[in-house]
Design an enzyme around this catalytic site. Structure first.
Site, PDB file in Angstrom:
ATOM      1  N   SER A 106       0.788  -1.244   0.000  1.00  0.00           N
ATOM      2  CA  SER A 106       0.000   0.000   0.000  1.00  0.00           C
ATOM      3  C   SER A 106       0.811   1.281   0.000  1.00  0.00           C
ATOM      4  O   SER A 106       0.217   2.367  -0.071  1.00  0.00           O
ATOM      5  CB  SER A 106      -0.957   0.018   1.188  1.00  0.00           C
ATOM      6  OG  SER A 106      -1.980  -0.896   0.956  1.00  0.00           O
ATOM      7  N   ALA A 165      -9.639 -14.140   3.567  1.00  0.00           N
ATOM      8  CA  ALA A 165     -10.094 -14.667   4.857  1.00  0.00           C
ATOM      9  C   ALA A 165      -9.268 -15.896   5.224  1.00  0.00           C
ATOM     10  O   ALA A 165      -8.923 -16.105   6.387  1.00  0.00           O
ATOM     11  CB  ALA A 165     -11.576 -15.011   4.782  1.00  0.00           C
ATOM     12  N   THR A 167      -5.666 -17.344   4.423  1.00  0.00           N
ATOM     13  CA  THR A 167      -4.486 -16.652   3.903  1.00  0.00           C
ATOM     14  C   THR A 167      -3.880 -17.297   2.660  1.00  0.00           C
ATOM     15  O   THR A 167      -3.815 -16.666   1.601  1.00  0.00           O
ATOM     16  CB  THR A 167      -3.434 -16.523   5.021  1.00  0.00           C
ATOM     17  OG1 THR A 167      -4.040 -15.815   6.099  1.00  0.00           O
ATOM     18  CG2 THR A 167      -2.188 -15.773   4.547  1.00  0.00           C
ATOM     19  N   TYR A 203     -10.556   2.098   6.337  1.00  0.00           N
ATOM     20  CA  TYR A 203      -9.555   1.757   5.315  1.00  0.00           C
ATOM     21  C   TYR A 203     -10.129   0.736   4.332  1.00  0.00           C
ATOM     22  O   TYR A 203     -10.679  -0.275   4.728  1.00  0.00           O
ATOM     23  CB  TYR A 203      -8.334   1.159   6.007  1.00  0.00           C
ATOM     24  CG  TYR A 203      -7.113   1.001   5.137  1.00  0.00           C
ATOM     25  CD1 TYR A 203      -6.052   1.899   5.232  1.00  0.00           C
ATOM     26  CD2 TYR A 203      -6.997  -0.050   4.239  1.00  0.00           C
ATOM     27  CE1 TYR A 203      -4.914   1.750   4.452  1.00  0.00           C
ATOM     28  CE2 TYR A 203      -5.871  -0.204   3.452  1.00  0.00           C
ATOM     29  CZ  TYR A 203      -4.829   0.695   3.565  1.00  0.00           C
ATOM     30  OH  TYR A 203      -3.710   0.541   2.787  1.00  0.00           O
ATOM     31  N   SER A 204      -9.973   1.006   3.036  1.00  0.00           N
ATOM     32  CA  SER A 204     -10.471   0.069   2.034  1.00  0.00           C
ATOM     33  C   SER A 204      -9.646   0.159   0.755  1.00  0.00           C
ATOM     34  O   SER A 204      -9.482   1.246   0.180  1.00  0.00           O
ATOM     35  CB  SER A 204     -11.948   0.375   1.719  1.00  0.00           C
ATOM     36  OG  SER A 204     -12.377  -0.414   0.625  1.00  0.00           O
ATOM     37  N   ARG A 331      -0.145   8.453   5.605  1.00  0.00           N
ATOM     38  CA  ARG A 331      -0.294   8.313   7.054  1.00  0.00           C
ATOM     39  C   ARG A 331       0.574   9.329   7.766  1.00  0.00           C
ATOM     40  O   ARG A 331       1.594   9.766   7.231  1.00  0.00           O
ATOM     41  CB  ARG A 331       0.166   6.922   7.524  1.00  0.00           C
ATOM     42  CG  ARG A 331      -0.681   5.775   7.009  1.00  0.00           C
ATOM     43  CD  ARG A 331      -0.238   4.471   7.675  1.00  0.00           C
ATOM     44  NE  ARG A 331      -0.918   3.319   7.119  1.00  0.00           N
ATOM     45  CZ  ARG A 331      -2.163   2.934   7.436  1.00  0.00           C
ATOM     46  NH1 ARG A 331      -2.867   3.626   8.330  1.00  0.00           N
ATOM     47  NH2 ARG A 331      -2.693   1.868   6.877  1.00  0.00           N
ATOM     48  N   SER A 372       4.887 -11.897   5.902  1.00  0.00           N
ATOM     49  CA  SER A 372       3.614 -11.237   6.235  1.00  0.00           C
ATOM     50  C   SER A 372       2.694 -12.267   6.862  1.00  0.00           C
ATOM     51  O   SER A 372       3.057 -13.439   6.998  1.00  0.00           O
ATOM     52  CB  SER A 372       2.972 -10.601   4.995  1.00  0.00           C
ATOM     53  OG  SER A 372       2.507 -11.593   4.122  1.00  0.00           O
TER      54      SER A 372
END
Ligand code: HEL
Length: 419
Positions: A106, A165, A167, A203-204, A331, A372
């Site tokens: 992101s 949902a 991983t 957040y999307s 951010r 991750s």
């Protein structure tokens, strides 16, 4: 009970705040809290020098929490300082390399925002105009504006919560898939909207898929071309690219390792994928130096007019710690020493990234780990921010195999309950 991705992330962010030693309840631009006792003040601005030992410790905490490798690159008045721990490739044992390329997830959102805001500067897009004005009939609500996309206030559901949902099965189902933007938006629109437009931060990824559509509509070009001409070439970012739907990271690069949900299951090498599920929300590749150059150029006013940059850094809280904020694709973290840093975080299968700079763009940090779905590693990596910008030692992370060796007696652990 299954927590939504955002809920899990909020919890992680709160944990990051605690472990990284972020002071709670400091006002947005409050006077600096007391400077850590061992911090060294340097330079004309009195900026705190990075604690390089603490930076390395944060990286060690990250690998102790399960990341094969981790690195941090700090640039400031004293020059460039890089630290690495562990490996960039588990198969060959090649060491982590601060020059290597990786997937930035992101942090791509900040690149997409800069392109869109340049279009605002050029009068081609208006922040407070309905998205449907530019993309007729795309969204079910004419009240959703361009600004609502950029500050995550559209209420458009994040389709990736359902997608990932589970991983590894979720990842493997999309690893080689190529989506159109419209297919991704349709996935979101199958779900209820999360808020009324403008009412709350949620957040999307969907927001930044629509941002990609807006860029392509307004320019008539693919986003790749716009990233290239407006940012990559302009700043000479030779290690930054948008290769969607290409699956490889060319040149010297870091392999990503995704942790499966099942305890003890082997890591999945997730280096190669289309990242089509994210596109303008998260599909870019870069390296540490390029991310620092980009964030620094952005905050020091080299990419946007002062008016539009001001809109970008106008933030609202993302949680109740009053230390985490979001502007437009950007951010802001308020650190324990009173310093605010601006940038973005990224999570894409196998890669965690932090890319932040000070308001003047003079001090920048890029930190990354090649794993991750492993909150403790991400939390530990977040400790690099305090080490770099506040000269502060990180807490040892509480992993069973890591804690004992990571908390030497002389280590300056933060006091309990002090933040
Ligand atoms: S999530 C975030 C981060 N953003 C958002 C985006 C990005 N990344 C994603 O949406 C990836 C989600 C799946 C990641 C996957 C893993 O850990 O690799 N997790 C699962 O599959 C969990 N079941 C808000 C953290 C950001 O920092 O902005 O990047």
């Amino acid at each position: 009970m299954r927590l939504s991705l955002e809920r899990r992330l909020t919890l992680t962010a709160a944990l990051v705040a605690v472990v990284a030693g972020v002071a709670p309840a400091t006002a947005a631009h409050a006077a600096p809290a007391s400077v850590p006792s061992q911090a060294v003040l340097t330079g004309p601005t009195g900026a705190v020098a990075p604690d390089l030992e603490a930076l390395t410790q944060a990286l060690r905490n990250t690998t102790a929490a399960g990341a094969p490798g981790a690195m941090a690159r700090f640039t400031g008045p004293g020059g460039v300082k890089s630290r690495t721990v562990g490996v960039r490739d588990q198969a060959t044992g090649a060491a982590m390399d601060p020059k290597a390329r990786f997937r930035i997830g992101s942090v791509t959102k900040t690149f997409s925002t800069v392109v869109l805001l340049q279009l605002v500067d050029e009068g081609k897009v208006n922040l407070d105009t309905s998205v449907n004005h530019y993309l007729p009939g795309l969204l079910p609500d004419n009240r959703i504006t361009v600004r609502h996309l950029l500050n995550h206030r559209s209420g458009l559901a994040d389709y990736t919560n359902a997608m990932f949902a589970k991983t590894v099965p979720g990842f493997e189902a999309v690893r080689n898939k190529v989506f159109t933007y419209k297919q991704l938006v349709d996935l979101s629109l199958k779900e209820p909207r999360t808020t009324q437009p403008g009412v709350a931060y949620k957040y999307s990824n969907t927001n930044f898929v629509v941002v990609g559509m807006l860029i392509e509509k307004a320019t008539g070009n693919k986003v790749a071309k716009e990233y290239d001409s407006r940012i990559i070439k302009k700043l000479g970012l030779r290690n930054t690219s948008y290769v969607h739907p290409g699956t490889t990271i060319k040149g010297l690069h870091i392999n990503g390792y995704l942790r499966p949900d099942e305890a003890g299951a082997p890591l999945v090498d997730s280096t190669e994928q289309t990242v089509s599920w994210a596109q303008s929300a998260g599909a870019m590749i870069s390296n540490s130096a390029d991310l620092s150059t980009f964030m620094s150029a952005l905050l020091s006013g080299k990419l946007l007019s002062p008016r539009v940059l001001d809109a970008m850094i106008t933030t609202t809280p993302t949680d109740t710690t009053n230390t985490r904020f979001y502007g437009l694709g950007l951010r802001r973290y308020d650190l324990s020493c009173g310093t605010s840093v601006y940038g973005h975080t990224g999570t894409v299968q196998g890669f965690y990234t932090y890319a932040f700079t000070t308001r003047d763009g003079v001090r920048s940090l890029t930190a990354m780990a090649n794993t991750s779905n492993r909150g403790e590693a991400n939390t530990a990596l977040g400790g690099t921010l305090e080490a770099a910008f506040c000269g502060k030692k990180p807490a040892a992370t509480g992993t069973k195999r890591g804690l004992a060796v990571l908390a030497p007696a002389e280590m300056d652990l933060p006091e309990q309950g002090s933040r």
